[in-house]
Design a protein around this motif. Structure first.
Motif, PDB file in Angstrom:
ATOM      1  N   ARG A  12     -40.068 -24.456   7.543  1.00  0.00           N
ATOM      2  CA  ARG A  12     -38.896 -25.323   7.424  1.00  0.00           C
ATOM      3  C   ARG A  12     -37.596 -24.539   7.495  1.00  0.00           C
ATOM      4  N   ARG A  13     -37.682 -23.210   7.288  1.00  0.00           N
ATOM      5  CA  ARG A  13     -36.490 -22.379   7.377  1.00  0.00           C
ATOM      6  C   ARG A  13     -35.870 -22.396   8.766  1.00  0.00           C
ATOM      7  N   ALA A  14     -36.687 -22.691   9.785  1.00  0.00           N
ATOM      8  CA  ALA A  14     -36.200 -22.660  11.164  1.00  0.00           C
ATOM      9  C   ALA A  14     -35.070 -23.659  11.396  1.00  0.00           C
ATOM     10  N   ALA A  15     -34.989 -24.695  10.571  1.00  0.00           N
ATOM     11  CA  ALA A  15     -33.925 -25.685  10.719  1.00  0.00           C
ATOM     12  C   ALA A  15     -32.567 -25.129  10.291  1.00  0.00           C
ATOM     13  N   LYS A  16     -32.575 -24.010   9.553  1.00  0.00           N
ATOM     14  CA  LYS A  16     -31.324 -23.472   9.026  1.00  0.00           C
ATOM     15  C   LYS A  16     -31.061 -22.025   9.436  1.00  0.00           C
ATOM     16  N   ASP A  18     -31.319 -18.902  12.314  1.00  0.00           N
ATOM     17  CA  ASP A  18     -31.450 -18.632  13.742  1.00  0.00           C
ATOM     18  C   ASP A  18     -32.630 -17.711  14.035  1.00  0.00           C
ATOM     19  N   TYR A 222     -44.316 -20.523  13.775  1.00  0.00           N
ATOM     20  CA  TYR A 222     -43.560 -20.017  14.930  1.00  0.00           C
ATOM     21  C   TYR A 222     -43.867 -18.547  15.222  1.00  0.00           C
TER      22      TYR A 222
END
Length: 330
Positions: A12-16, A18, A222
């Motif tokens: 979920r970190r990918a939403a915030k 880069d 990812y």
């Protein structure tokens, strides 16, 4: 509100963020620090984590999806946390830059992990050495339950960075005592009520699909590697992605679960060396034979065989004597 992820890293970190691997070291042999602490990381054994593993292994045993002899509670597959322990080094090193080969895996199964439990993973690189032009690293790690009990203990060996096509199948990890995977014609089938020398475990036959290998190898976080990305596999000299050694190890653990039942989770040990690569969709068979029976345990040779007859994995297991009422051959 924050919550503990079911994964080593929270996708979920990918939403915030880069670059989700920013600040991690490049996985080069010369970048190793021995000893080097890895973790700790806390993961949750939730319903999704169990079902995801069941999909990757095609293992829908009722103890994991319905109820188990351990107080009726659902438990994780015996080696479900194995890949989390293997991959623990990616909390320090950039996972998507890794092009290595897992050459040996050993797990001690001390107790089951339960649905809903928060498990702490912690380990360290303890040794590094060079052999035949390749850099090897040894990791020791463990998974600990909420109550402090040991669930799994791990010792693994990996070629830290290589070109897989250059080393796969050359026998550098061949066991000192050769395991052939051959059994005498007419050998008796394994009997949980009366284990005896020469008894043969039921064979498990599977073929891990592209999707199963990709999910097992952390595409959901990812991470890109030779197991889940065609371009990276071909850059490593492979024609197609290959199945992780740890995914094959899970097949051996399943075979032992079905033969020995609860005994595996209460003191079993499985050591495997990985000898040849397995491409996605390639059929493999897992089997084993009893090599000794003592007053309190059973010794076995186990292996995974490819469709071309070559062994892709070979190893040894030491199992407590099984409860014949709790072995599961479904």
């Amino acid at each position: 509100m924050t919550s503990i992820s079911r994964d080593l890293t929270d996708p979920r970190r990918a939403a915030k963020v880069d670059d989700i691997e920013a600040g991690l070291k490049e996985p080069l042999f010369e970048n190793l620090a021995i000893p080097e602490e890895l973790g700790p990381v806390t993961v949750r054994i939730d319903d999704h984590k169990i079902k995801r593993y069941a999909f990757t292994q095609d293992d829908y045993h009722p103890w994991h999806l319905e109820s188990s002899p351990f107080g009726g509670r659902r438990i994780a597959h015996a080696s479900l946390l194995g890949n989390d322990l293997v991959q623990l080094f990616t909390t320090v090193y950039a996972a998507s830059q890794v092009v290595g080969l897992h050459t040996e895996e050993q797990l001690w199964f001390d107790s089951p992990a339960y649905l809903g439990e928060e498990v702490t993973l912690h380990g360290a690189y303890t040794k590094a050495y060079e052999r035949r032009g390749q850099g090897y690293v040894v990791m020791e790690a463990k998974a600990t339950g909420e109550d402090g009990r040991s669930i799994l203990r791990h010792r693994g060996v990996e070629i830290f960075r290589t070109r897989p096509a250059d080393v796969a199948g050359r026998g550098s990890a061949a066991p000192k005592k050769r395991i052939t995977g051959e059994v005498a014609p007419g050998s008796p089938s394994f009997d949980a009520a009366a284990p005896a020398f020469g008894q043969v475990l039921p064979t498990l036959t599977k073929a891990f699909s592209t999707e199963q290998a990709a999910v097992f190898s952390r595409i959901g976080e990812y991470v890109r590697n030779i197991h889940n990305d065609l371009d990276i596999a071909r850059a490593g000299g492979l024609r197609a992605p290959i199945v992780q050694g740890q995914q094959q190890y899970g097949l051996l653990a399943e075979a032992l679960t079905r033969a020995f039942g609860t005994a595996l989770f209460n003191g079993g040990r499985l050591r495997s060396k990985f000898l040849n690569t397995v491409e996605v969709h390639e059929p493999v068979e897992a089997a084993g034979v009893v090599t000794g029976v003592d007053e309190d345990h059973v010794d076995l040779e186990v292996w995974v065989r490819r469709a071309d007859g070559a062994l892709s994995a070979a190893g040894w297991a030491e199992m407590p004597l099984p409860d014949p009422n709790q072995s599961q051959r479904k």
